[in-house]
Write an enzyme that holds these catalytic residues in place. Structure first.
Site, PDB file in Angstrom:
ATOM      1  N   THR A  67       2.469  -1.582  12.553  1.00 46.27           N
ATOM      2  CA  THR A  67       1.868  -1.641  13.890  1.00 46.27           C
ATOM      3  C   THR A  67       2.885  -1.858  15.009  1.00 46.27           C
ATOM      4  OG1 THR A  67       1.455  -3.996  13.584  1.00 46.27           O
ATOM      5  CG2 THR A  67      -0.350  -2.499  13.043  1.00 46.27           C
ATOM      6  N   TYR A 106       4.036   6.339  16.123  1.00 50.32           N
ATOM      7  CA  TYR A 106       2.947   5.473  15.642  1.00 50.32           C
ATOM      8  C   TYR A 106       1.609   6.234  15.689  1.00 50.32           C
ATOM      9  CZ  TYR A 106      -0.601   1.740  15.847  1.00 50.32           C
ATOM     10  OH  TYR A 106      -1.706   0.955  15.633  1.00 50.32           O
ATOM     11  N   VAL A 162       0.817  -1.223   0.000  1.00 49.78           N
ATOM     12  CA  VAL A 162       0.000   0.000   0.000  1.00 49.78           C
ATOM     13  C   VAL A 162       0.847   1.267   0.000  1.00 49.78           C
ATOM     14  CG1 VAL A 162      -2.052  -1.056   1.051  1.00 49.78           C
ATOM     15  CG2 VAL A 162      -0.278  -0.061   2.534  1.00 49.78           C
TER      16      VAL A 162
HETATM   17  N1  LIG Z   1      -3.042  -4.508  17.203  1.00 51.34           N
HETATM   18  C1  LIG Z   1      -3.601  -3.596  18.003  1.00 51.34           C
HETATM   19  O1  LIG Z   1      -3.573  -3.696  19.243  1.00 51.34           O
HETATM   20  C2  LIG Z   1      -4.308  -2.412  17.397  1.00 51.34           C
HETATM   21  C3  LIG Z   1      -4.916  -1.486  18.263  1.00 51.34           C
HETATM   22  C4  LIG Z   1      -5.569  -0.390  17.704  1.00 51.34           C
HETATM   23  C5  LIG Z   1      -5.643  -0.230  16.338  1.00 51.34           C
HETATM   24  N2  LIG Z   1      -5.005  -1.127  15.532  1.00 51.34           N
HETATM   25  C6  LIG Z   1      -5.083  -0.904  14.092  1.00 51.34           C
HETATM   26  O2  LIG Z   1      -5.783  -1.984  13.517  1.00 51.34           O
HETATM   27  C7  LIG Z   1      -5.295  -2.237  12.206  1.00 51.34           C
HETATM   28  C8  LIG Z   1      -4.953  -3.711  12.059  1.00 51.34           C
HETATM   29  O3  LIG Z   1      -3.967  -4.044  13.034  1.00 51.34           O
HETATM   30  P1  LIG Z   1      -3.484  -5.544  13.216  1.00 51.34           P
HETATM   31  O4  LIG Z   1      -3.435  -5.836  14.664  1.00 51.34           O
HETATM   32  O5  LIG Z   1      -4.273  -6.436  12.307  1.00 51.34           O
HETATM   33  O6  LIG Z   1      -1.982  -5.403  12.701  1.00 51.34           O
HETATM   34  P2  LIG Z   1      -1.034  -6.497  11.992  1.00 51.34           P
HETATM   35  O7  LIG Z   1      -1.402  -7.847  12.461  1.00 51.34           O
HETATM   36  O8  LIG Z   1       0.346  -5.987  12.188  1.00 51.34           O
HETATM   37  O9  LIG Z   1      -1.446  -6.400  10.470  1.00 51.34           O
HETATM   38  C9  LIG Z   1      -1.002  -5.364   9.636  1.00 51.34           C
HETATM   39  C10 LIG Z   1      -0.672  -5.986   8.306  1.00 51.34           C
HETATM   40  O10 LIG Z   1      -0.279  -4.940   7.413  1.00 51.34           O
HETATM   41  C11 LIG Z   1       0.810  -5.441   6.654  1.00 51.34           C
HETATM   42  N3  LIG Z   1       1.583  -4.359   6.065  1.00 51.34           N
HETATM   43  C12 LIG Z   1       2.571  -3.613   6.627  1.00 51.34           C
HETATM   44  N4  LIG Z   1       3.055  -2.754   5.725  1.00 51.34           N
HETATM   45  C13 LIG Z   1       2.373  -2.960   4.580  1.00 51.34           C
HETATM   46  C14 LIG Z   1       2.423  -2.394   3.292  1.00 51.34           C
HETATM   47  N5  LIG Z   1       3.296  -1.413   2.995  1.00 51.34           N
HETATM   48  N6  LIG Z   1       1.579  -2.838   2.347  1.00 51.34           N
HETATM   49  C15 LIG Z   1       0.708  -3.820   2.630  1.00 51.34           C
HETATM   50  N7  LIG Z   1       0.604  -4.419   3.817  1.00 51.34           N
HETATM   51  C16 LIG Z   1       1.427  -3.977   4.788  1.00 51.34           C
HETATM   52  C17 LIG Z   1       1.609  -6.248   7.646  1.00 51.34           C
HETATM   53  O11 LIG Z   1       2.490  -7.106   6.973  1.00 51.34           O
HETATM   54  P3  LIG Z   1       3.886  -7.490   7.666  1.00 51.34           P
HETATM   55  O12 LIG Z   1       3.529  -8.277   8.897  1.00 51.34           O
HETATM   56  O13 LIG Z   1       4.572  -8.277   6.604  1.00 51.34           O
HETATM   57  O14 LIG Z   1       4.557  -6.187   8.007  1.00 51.34           O
HETATM   58  C18 LIG Z   1       0.481  -6.990   8.370  1.00 51.34           C
HETATM   59  O15 LIG Z   1       0.140  -8.178   7.695  1.00 51.34           O
HETATM   60  C19 LIG Z   1      -4.123  -1.289  12.009  1.00 51.34           C
HETATM   61  O16 LIG Z   1      -4.556  -0.154  11.296  1.00 51.34           O
HETATM   62  C20 LIG Z   1      -3.730  -0.887  13.414  1.00 51.34           C
HETATM   63  O17 LIG Z   1      -3.127   0.382  13.438  1.00 51.34           O
HETATM   64  C21 LIG Z   1      -4.362  -2.221  16.024  1.00 51.34           C
END
Ligand SMILES: NC(=O)c1ccc[n+]([C@@H]2O[C@H](COP(=O)([O-])OP(=O)(O)OC[C@H]3O[C@@H](n4cnc5c(N)ncnc54)[C@H](OP(=O)(O)O)[C@@H]3O)[C@@H](O)[C@H]2O)c1
Length: 281
Positions: free
Chosen positions: A62, A125, A37
């Protein structure tokens, strides 16, 4: 709906793909290796080829502490990428649903934060995610969630269950308070907001707030363990200290969902029990 999910190998992305697929939507799940992205050509190419009704952005940088030492990486993925997704969505008439975080808040406020409270991020972040919210544009749905846990990916439930299998006490901070939220429940709300093409910002968290220490105790209790194994510490006790500042209070109130009369995720303890049962079954 025809839906493109970016970051589809992530914790929330996978859950969104599962939910949308189960409801019969036509889903293209794009993990990072097929759709970066951060690259405008990739994003315009993918959205132009698939012509989705909806784009759900599950991609993000993240690693909260990692963002502190790679601000360019954080802004490329969490902010500039959303600009690309918004541009592509406008150009090909797709509805964009973007996901953001409780870390956009300072945590200095005593009460829960609602959608009209002023963000004031204290970490790279949080600042990059706030920039992403702004890049999503007025037509997009922006879902702010927090303390996300689910079947996929590292999260606090997995960490506590792993530590519970090892000897010794578990130590979690008792001065950071938030809203534990479950990816499966957040995915349900995301699907509904997308089906409605609802613009605007929505907090989407499970009900009930907890400190990290209280949450760890609940996780042990749900797994049939002894909650008293968890010992409270303070953020100042963390050795070494974490590079990124965390908000002390990041409890989110789902005010926009409530005012709009939309269904909210249920109590986090019930969702936790379901997840723990899932892990053990
Ligand atoms: N986890 C939490 O506690 C939390 C809390 C509040 C909000 N959020 C938000 O919720 C959303 C989902 O979080 P999540 O927990 O599902 O995070 P996650 O498990 O880290 O998933 C994020 C995904 O995005 C991928 N990614 C990173 N850079 C990318 C790029 N340039 N192009 C395409 N894909 C890319 C990552 O791939 P790689 O692993 O290969 O980098 C990973 O598969 C995010 O917007 C996060 O900010 C999360």
């Amino acid at each position: 709906m025809r839906v493109l999910v970016t970051g589809a190998a992530g914790q929330l992305g996978r859950e969104v793909v599962d939910r949308l697929t189960a409801l019969g939507h036509e889903v293209t799940a794009a993990p990072r290796d097929t759709l970066d992205v951060g690259r405008r050509d990739h994003v315009l190419g993918a959205v132009g080829a698939i012509r989705p009704d909806v784009v759900v952005n599950g991609a993000a940088f993240t690693d909260v502490d990692g963002c502190e030492s790679d601000a360019d990486g954080a802004y490329r993925t969490n902010a500039l990428a959303v600009r690309h997704l918004a541009e592509a969505s406008r150009r090909f008439d797709a509805h964009l649903c973007h996901v953001s975080t409780d870390y956009v808040f300072s945590g200095d406020q005593a009460e829960p934060y609602h959608e009209w409270d002023r963000p004031d991020p204290r970490s790279v972040y949080g600042a990059s995610k706030l920039a992403g919210e702004q890049e999503a544009g007025e037509a997009a749905t922006v879902v702010r969630t927090s303390w996300l846990c689910g079947r996929h990916g590292p999260n606090m439930v997995r960490t506590v269950l792993r530590l519970a299998g090892e000897a010794g006490p578990l130590r979690f901070v008792d001065d950071q308070r938030g809203s534990p939220s479950f990816a499966a429940d957040v995915a349900v709300v995301i699907e509904k907001l997308c089906a409605d093409r609802r613009p605007g910002l929505y907090h989407v968290t499970n009900q009930g707030a907890a400190t990290r220490n209280e949450f760890a105790r609940e996780i042990l209790r749900a797994a049939g363990g002894d909650p008293d194994r968890v010992q409270p510490i303070t953020t100042a006790d963390l050795d070494p200290p974490r590079p990124a500042v965390r908000p002390f209070n990041s409890v989110l109130e789902n005010r926009a969902l409530a005012l709009a009369g939309l269904e909210q995720p249920g109590d986090y303890r019930e969702a936790l029990r379901r997840l723990v049962a899932d892990f053990s079954g």
